[in-house]
Design a protein around this motif. Structure first.
Motif, mmCIF file in Angstrom:
data_model
loop_
_atom_site.group_PDB
_atom_site.id
_atom_site.type_symbol
_atom_site.label_atom_id
_atom_site.label_comp_id
_atom_site.label_asym_id
_atom_site.label_seq_id
_atom_site.Cartn_x
_atom_site.Cartn_y
_atom_site.Cartn_z
ATOM 1 N N LYS A 119 0.881 -1.173 0.000
ATOM 2 C CA LYS A 119 0.000 0.000 0.000
ATOM 3 C C LYS A 119 0.913 1.216 0.000
ATOM 4 O O LYS A 119 1.725 1.395 0.900
ATOM 5 C CB LYS A 119 -0.892 0.007 1.232
ATOM 6 N N ASP A 120 0.779 2.035 -1.038
ATOM 7 C CA ASP A 120 1.637 3.202 -1.220
ATOM 8 C C ASP A 120 0.828 4.482 -1.070
ATOM 9 O O ASP A 120 -0.186 4.658 -1.751
ATOM 10 C CB ASP A 120 2.269 3.198 -2.613
ATOM 11 N N LEU A 121 1.298 5.371 -0.202
ATOM 12 C CA LEU A 121 0.737 6.711 -0.070
ATOM 13 C C LEU A 121 1.676 7.645 -0.819
ATOM 14 O O LEU A 121 2.872 7.679 -0.524
ATOM 15 C CB LEU A 121 0.632 7.127 1.397
ATOM 16 N N ILE A 122 1.138 8.411 -1.767
ATOM 17 C CA ILE A 122 1.963 9.232 -2.651
ATOM 18 C C ILE A 122 1.744 10.709 -2.332
ATOM 19 O O ILE A 122 0.609 11.189 -2.318
ATOM 20 C CB ILE A 122 1.638 8.960 -4.131
ATOM 21 N N PHE A 123 2.871 11.410 -2.127
ATOM 22 C CA PHE A 123 2.849 12.831 -1.766
ATOM 23 C C PHE A 123 3.584 13.652 -2.820
ATOM 24 O O PHE A 123 4.678 13.272 -3.248
ATOM 25 C CB PHE A 123 3.545 13.046 -0.416
ATOM 26 N N ILE A 124 2.949 14.761 -3.202
ATOM 27 C CA ILE A 124 3.608 15.746 -4.059
ATOM 28 C C ILE A 124 3.310 17.128 -3.489
ATOM 29 O O ILE A 124 2.539 17.271 -2.536
ATOM 30 C CB ILE A 124 3.174 15.646 -5.543
ATOM 31 N N ARG A 125 3.913 18.143 -4.081
ATOM 32 C CA ARG A 125 3.746 19.514 -3.618
ATOM 33 C C ARG A 125 2.258 19.889 -3.554
ATOM 34 O O ARG A 125 1.500 19.602 -4.472
ATOM 35 C CB ARG A 125 4.485 20.457 -4.558
ATOM 36 N N THR A 126 1.843 20.507 -2.469
ATOM 37 C CA THR A 126 0.449 20.875 -2.242
ATOM 38 C C THR A 126 -0.092 21.719 -3.395
ATOM 39 O O THR A 126 0.553 22.669 -3.837
ATOM 40 C CB THR A 126 0.307 21.639 -0.905
ATOM 41 N N GLY A 127 -1.284 21.330 -3.856
ATOM 42 C CA GLY A 127 -1.940 22.059 -4.931
ATOM 43 C C GLY A 127 -1.518 21.644 -6.322
ATOM 44 O O GLY A 127 -2.031 22.161 -7.306
ATOM 45 N N TYR A 128 -0.587 20.719 -6.430
ATOM 46 C CA TYR A 128 -0.071 20.279 -7.722
ATOM 47 C C TYR A 128 -0.744 18.984 -8.152
ATOM 48 O O TYR A 128 -1.174 18.184 -7.334
ATOM 49 C CB TYR A 128 1.435 20.002 -7.647
ATOM 50 N N GLY A 129 -0.775 18.768 -9.463
ATOM 51 C CA GLY A 129 -1.043 17.470 -10.050
ATOM 52 C C GLY A 129 0.264 16.974 -10.628
ATOM 53 O O GLY A 129 1.256 17.717 -10.678
ATOM 54 N N PHE A 130 0.302 15.759 -11.083
ATOM 55 C CA PHE A 130 1.544 15.225 -11.645
ATOM 56 C C PHE A 130 1.994 16.015 -12.868
ATOM 57 O O PHE A 130 3.184 16.202 -13.093
ATOM 58 C CB PHE A 130 1.389 13.740 -11.988
ATOM 59 N N CYS A 131 1.039 16.506 -13.649
ATOM 60 C CA CYS A 131 1.413 17.265 -14.854
ATOM 61 C C CYS A 131 2.052 18.609 -14.502
ATOM 62 O O CYS A 131 2.713 19.217 -15.336
ATOM 63 C CB CYS A 131 0.203 17.468 -15.757
ATOM 64 N N ASP A 132 1.872 19.075 -13.258
ATOM 65 C CA ASP A 132 2.456 20.348 -12.824
ATOM 66 C C ASP A 132 3.906 20.207 -12.369
ATOM 67 O O ASP A 132 4.609 21.206 -12.234
ATOM 68 C CB ASP A 132 1.654 20.942 -11.655
ATOM 69 N N LEU A 133 4.349 19.001 -12.118
ATOM 70 C CA LEU A 133 5.696 18.788 -11.598
ATOM 71 C C LEU A 133 6.727 19.049 -12.686
ATOM 72 O O LEU A 133 6.599 18.574 -13.811
ATOM 73 C CB LEU A 133 5.858 17.371 -11.062
ATOM 74 N N LYS A 134 7.734 19.772 -12.350
ATOM 75 C CA LYS A 134 8.845 20.056 -13.259
ATOM 76 C C LYS A 134 9.919 18.982 -13.048
ATOM 77 O O LYS A 134 9.982 18.349 -12.003
ATOM 78 C CB LYS A 134 9.455 21.438 -12.950
ATOM 79 N N GLY A 135 10.771 18.791 -14.036
ATOM 80 C CA GLY A 135 11.847 17.819 -13.916
ATOM 81 C C GLY A 135 12.667 18.050 -12.659
ATOM 82 O O GLY A 135 13.009 19.174 -12.340
ATOM 83 N N GLY A 136 12.929 16.991 -11.933
ATOM 84 C CA GLY A 136 13.737 17.090 -10.722
ATOM 85 C C GLY A 136 12.941 17.327 -9.447
ATOM 86 O O GLY A 136 13.494 17.244 -8.357
ATOM 87 N N GLU A 137 11.643 17.648 -9.562
ATOM 88 C CA GLU A 137 10.841 17.825 -8.345
ATOM 89 C C GLU A 137 10.539 16.455 -7.745
ATOM 90 O O GLU A 137 10.290 15.497 -8.463
ATOM 91 C CB GLU A 137 9.543 18.568 -8.658
#
Length: 181
Positions: A35-53
């Protein structure tokens, strides 16, 4: 630094794939549930992530918790990963939230793992997505190009068809599916 080189394929007939590997004397280990919980920058979707984030995962497996920080080098097939065990997943989740990261998706899967020519071969049954095969080699910076060639050779030997290649991680596929994207 550790780099994970990986190719992923959707499959419709997992029994046929298991039979193919059996002919090559490859045996899968007992299935495990993750079971994986996935976290990214608040307010972002995956398409919003820039290379290296970073994308940060908390994985629960067999009563233990491991966190992984992933930074993509060249798309899904080539990324840097750093892992460490954590003792208190709830506290670590709060820690991530204080760093302005948010839980965006949960991935549940059953995984069967085997080894073939220094590659890890995983048969994944992903809840809400279907069946997949991942073939992975761990590389270092100076050997990445040669190791990617070797990975492609192994994939061909296993009979995996490039028309079934999947270029998106499970977390992103589920994220998009849950949001109707």
């Amino acid at each position: 630094m550790r780099r994970e080189l990986e190719l992923k394929f959707s499959i419709s007939d997992d029994k046929q794939f298991i039979d193919t590997l059996g002919m090559k004397k490859v045996v899968f280990e007992n299935p495990i549930t993750q079971k994986d919980l996935i976290f990214i920058r608040t307010g972002y979707g995956f398409c919003d992530l820039k290379g290296g984030e970073p994308v940060i995962r908390i994985r629960e497996q067999e009563g233990k918790y491991v966190t992984t920080l992933k930074k993509y080098v060249r798309g899904i097939t080539d990324r840097i990963e750093v892992e460490c065990e954590i003792l208190d997943a709830k506290s670590f989740q709060k820690y991530l939230e204080l760093l302005d990261l948010e839980l965006v998706v949960t991935v549940k899967k059953t995984r069967e793992r085997a080894y073939y020519k220094n590659a890890v071969v995983c048969l994944d049954y992903v809840e809400g997505l279907g069946n997949f095969v991942e073939v992975e080699i761990v590389s270092d910076e100076c050997n990445a190009e040669d190791d990617m060639k070797r990975l492609n050779e192994i994939v061909n030997e296993l009979g995996l068809n490039e028309k079934n290649i999947v270029e998106m991680p499970y977390d992103e596929m589920l994220f998009n599916k849950e949001r109707g994207m």
